[in-house]
Scaffold this active site. Structure first.
Site, PDB file in Angstrom:
ATOM      1  N   SER A 288      40.785  45.427  33.918  1.00 39.71           N
ATOM      2  CA  SER A 288      40.599  44.811  32.801  1.00 39.71           C
ATOM      3  C   SER A 288      39.609  44.996  31.638  1.00 39.71           C
ATOM      4  O   SER A 288      39.269  44.788  32.178  1.00 39.71           O
ATOM      5  CB  SER A 288      41.126  43.505  33.288  1.00 39.71           C
TER       6      SER A 288
ATOM      7  N   TYR B  36      37.454  36.465  37.570  1.00 34.48           N
ATOM      8  CA  TYR B  36      38.449  37.359  37.310  1.00 34.48           C
ATOM      9  C   TYR B  36      37.480  39.287  37.204  1.00 34.48           C
ATOM     10  O   TYR B  36      37.973  39.968  37.551  1.00 34.48           O
ATOM     11  CB  TYR B  36      39.405  36.554  36.669  1.00 34.48           C
TER      12      TYR B  36
ATOM     13  N   LYS C  99      36.670  42.826  38.952  1.00 33.68           N
ATOM     14  CA  LYS C  99      37.293  44.009  38.300  1.00 33.68           C
ATOM     15  C   LYS C  99      36.561  44.800  38.102  1.00 33.68           C
ATOM     16  O   LYS C  99      36.388  45.659  38.182  1.00 33.68           O
ATOM     17  CB  LYS C  99      37.927  43.561  36.718  1.00 33.68           C
TER      18      LYS C  99
HETATM   19  N1  LIG Z   1      48.893  41.003  33.632  1.00 34.45           N
HETATM   20  C1  LIG Z   1      48.183  41.293  32.750  1.00 34.45           C
HETATM   21  O1  LIG Z   1      47.248  40.715  31.508  1.00 34.45           O
HETATM   22  C2  LIG Z   1      47.042  42.185  33.021  1.00 34.45           C
HETATM   23  C3  LIG Z   1      45.630  42.546  32.052  1.00 34.45           C
HETATM   24  C4  LIG Z   1      45.211  42.948  33.000  1.00 34.45           C
HETATM   25  C5  LIG Z   1      44.554  43.726  34.236  1.00 34.45           C
HETATM   26  N2  LIG Z   1      46.290  43.198  34.971  1.00 34.45           N
HETATM   27  C6  LIG Z   1      45.967  43.761  36.158  1.00 34.45           C
HETATM   28  O2  LIG Z   1      47.383  43.817  36.780  1.00 34.45           O
HETATM   29  C7  LIG Z   1      47.633  44.208  37.927  1.00 34.45           C
HETATM   30  C8  LIG Z   1      48.881  43.309  38.030  1.00 34.45           C
HETATM   31  O3  LIG Z   1      48.967  42.667  37.039  1.00 34.45           O
HETATM   32  P1  LIG Z   1      50.257  41.952  36.840  1.00 34.45           P
HETATM   33  O4  LIG Z   1      50.412  41.077  35.576  1.00 34.45           O
HETATM   34  O5  LIG Z   1      52.011  43.085  37.463  1.00 34.45           O
HETATM   35  O6  LIG Z   1      50.068  40.147  37.971  1.00 34.45           O
HETATM   36  P2  LIG Z   1      51.316  40.349  39.256  1.00 34.45           P
HETATM   37  O7  LIG Z   1      50.670  39.221  39.380  1.00 34.45           O
HETATM   38  O8  LIG Z   1      52.696  39.865  38.505  1.00 34.45           O
HETATM   39  O9  LIG Z   1      51.102  40.769  40.352  1.00 34.45           O
HETATM   40  C9  LIG Z   1      50.077  41.519  40.786  1.00 34.45           C
HETATM   41  C10 LIG Z   1      51.223  41.679  42.486  1.00 34.45           C
HETATM   42  O10 LIG Z   1      50.440  41.457  43.629  1.00 34.45           O
HETATM   43  C11 LIG Z   1      50.567  40.531  44.470  1.00 34.45           C
HETATM   44  N3  LIG Z   1      50.207  40.170  45.582  1.00 34.45           N
HETATM   45  C12 LIG Z   1      48.827  39.187  44.946  1.00 34.45           C
HETATM   46  N4  LIG Z   1      47.881  39.478  45.950  1.00 34.45           N
HETATM   47  C13 LIG Z   1      47.824  40.161  47.105  1.00 34.45           C
HETATM   48  C14 LIG Z   1      48.008  40.887  47.879  1.00 34.45           C
HETATM   49  N5  LIG Z   1      46.291  39.743  49.125  1.00 34.45           N
HETATM   50  N6  LIG Z   1      48.101  41.755  49.218  1.00 34.45           N
HETATM   51  C15 LIG Z   1      49.604  42.268  48.324  1.00 34.45           C
HETATM   52  N7  LIG Z   1      49.999  41.781  47.292  1.00 34.45           N
HETATM   53  C16 LIG Z   1      49.308  40.558  46.847  1.00 34.45           C
HETATM   54  C17 LIG Z   1      51.366  39.232  43.824  1.00 34.45           C
HETATM   55  O11 LIG Z   1      52.527  38.695  44.497  1.00 34.45           O
HETATM   56  C18 LIG Z   1      51.832  40.459  42.813  1.00 34.45           C
HETATM   57  O12 LIG Z   1      53.066  40.484  42.703  1.00 34.45           O
HETATM   58  C19 LIG Z   1      45.967  42.734  37.864  1.00 34.45           C
HETATM   59  O13 LIG Z   1      45.671  43.445  39.691  1.00 34.45           O
HETATM   60  C20 LIG Z   1      45.656  42.341  37.482  1.00 34.45           C
HETATM   61  O14 LIG Z   1      44.675  41.751  37.896  1.00 34.45           O
HETATM   62  C21 LIG Z   1      46.818  42.325  34.121  1.00 34.45           C
END
Ligand SMILES: NC(=O)c1ccc[n+]([C@@H]2O[C@H](COP(=O)([O-])OP(=O)(O)OC[C@H]3O[C@@H](n4cnc5c(N)ncnc54)[C@H](O)[C@@H]3O)[C@@H](O)[C@H]2O)c1
Length: 348
Positions: free
Chosen positions: A132, A156, A160
């Site tokens: 991120s 957070y 990362k």
């Molecule tokens: N959306 C954003 O703004 C953003 C920005 C930068 C980085 N990210 C990173 O991208 C990734 C995906 O983000 P997203 O927006 O799709 O988030 P999200 O919360 O929609 O998806 C994450 C998924 O991981 C699953 N999960 C969480 N903990 C878990 C565990 N212990 N075991 C198995 N599954 C688990 C959740 O149920 C969910 O389906 C994340 O790692 C997030 O940190 C997201």
């Protein structure tokens, strides 16, 4: 075509990625504990990809990345070997990470360690990791290049950065690893069909879902944090990236990892363009024909005036750049919310 393990495939970005990888011919095993994801999203992925019921190209497993046996079951759930992991699973709310930092370290760092151990046991050494732009903290220069200092300002971001360090050490110690850490800027938008999108639990933390929920009448007004930032209209500027562009960036990164000699790289995934909160509100009002009343409140602790990616390395290294603009992002977000006012649930 390669077989992939997708962690967190039921979430916002993971579900769009599953569809995109299936459409490109990959077979997938998806593991998710559904803490913030939706089985309905994956059902819709199956439909959109026109997979037959029981298709061997998509295996869905309910499991936790912190649980060794769940991970081993995932690797052993298919006859073919898993060639690569696309690792989305994790916790992502900055505010929550300040309240419960240990949980963030447990899932984001501990879960990734479990996953890397499971990969080693199962002879899989290719991983694309969701990092991120929060790892940069307060940016010193705009646009932000990959060589900018890594100075996260919340748990957070620290988790990362820690995973990036672990991956860096791993690549150094065992040269066979193929590793991409992708630093996302602000993923928004939805699949153009309107059947997949972002469905946050409770009050959204992010601008696009908030504005979309105002559009369908679930919320009354937008709180704009800060009216006097040093930007042309006084509201904060971010680099928004359409989720479809983002998942195409993952495909490009994976292809580089698979096709070239083993390597490890870190790359920004952003558009290289910034839009202010008020520009986003304007774009949304244009595409939806709905008014988005704004209430200007004070700045939030830890916010920055402007965050924009230097997107040149992604173009050089991956041959990838964003194709969709702010109007596309606004249109697709609104289309998703209009068709699914309560997201994947019929009511909330
Ligand atoms: N959306 C954003 O703004 C953003 C920005 C930068 C980085 N990210 C990173 O991208 C990734 C995906 O983000 P997203 O927006 O799709 O988030 P999200 O919360 O929609 O998806 C994450 C998924 O991981 C699953 N999960 C969480 N903990 C878990 C565990 N212990 N075991 C198995 N599954 C688990 C959740 O149920 C969910 O389906 C994340 O790692 C997030 O940190 C997201």
């Amino acid at each position: 075509m390669a077989q992939l393990l997708i962690t967190g495939g039921a979430g916002f970005i993971g579900s769009h990625a599953c569809l995109s990888f299936l459409e490109s011919g990959y077979s997938l095993v998806v593991i998710d504990n559904y803490s913030n994801g939706s089985i309905e999203a994956l059902k819709r992925v199956t439909q959109l990809a026109s997979l037959e019921k029981g298709s061997k190209r998509l295996k869905l497993l309910s499991g936790d990345i912190c649980n060794i046996s769940d991970l081993d079951s995932a690797f052993n759930s298919v006859d073919e070997r898993i060639d690569a992991v696309i690792h989305f699973a994790g916790l992502k709310a900055v505010g929550e990470s300040i309240e419960i930092p240990l949980k963030y370290w447990e899932v984001n760092v501990g879960g990734t360690l479990c996953l890397l151990e499971a990969m080693k046991r199962n002879n899989c050494r290719t991983i694309v990791f969701s990092s991120s732009a929060t790892v940069y903290g307060y940016p010193k220069e705009i646009p932000i290049s990959e060589s900018a200092p890594i100075e996260p300002i919340n748990p957070y971001g620290s988790t990362k950065a820690a995973v990036e360090n672990i991956l860096f050490d791993l690549a150094k110690s065992e040269p066979g690893w193929r590793i991409a850490s992708l630093r996302y800027f602000n993923p928004v938008g939805a699949h153009p069909s309107g059947f997949l999108g972002e469905d946050p639990n409770g009050v959204p933390n992010n601008l696009f879902p908030l504005i979309s929920q105002i559009g369908v009448g679930r919320r009354s007004q937008l709180e704009v944090f800060g009216a006097n930032w040093p930007t042309p209209d006084g509201s904060a500027i971010r680099d928004y990236i359409h989720v479809m562009d983002l998942v195409e960036g993952h495909r490009a990164a994976l292809e580089v990892l698979i096709d070239q000699e083993p390597q490890s790289f870190v790359v920004n995934l952003g558009s290289g363009k910034g839009h202010s909160v008020l520009e986003v509100v304007n774009a949304f009002e244009t595409v939806s024909g709905k008014k988005c009343p704004c209430n200007f409140v004070g700045r939030r602790l830890g916010d920055v005036a402007c965050s924009i990616a230097d997107a040149r390395l992604a173009k050089e290294l991956l041959g990838w750049e964003t194709k969709r603009n702010l109007m596309d992002m606004s249109y697709d977000s609104w289309n998703w919310q209009k068709i699914n006012p309560f997201g994947y649930k019929t009511n909330k």
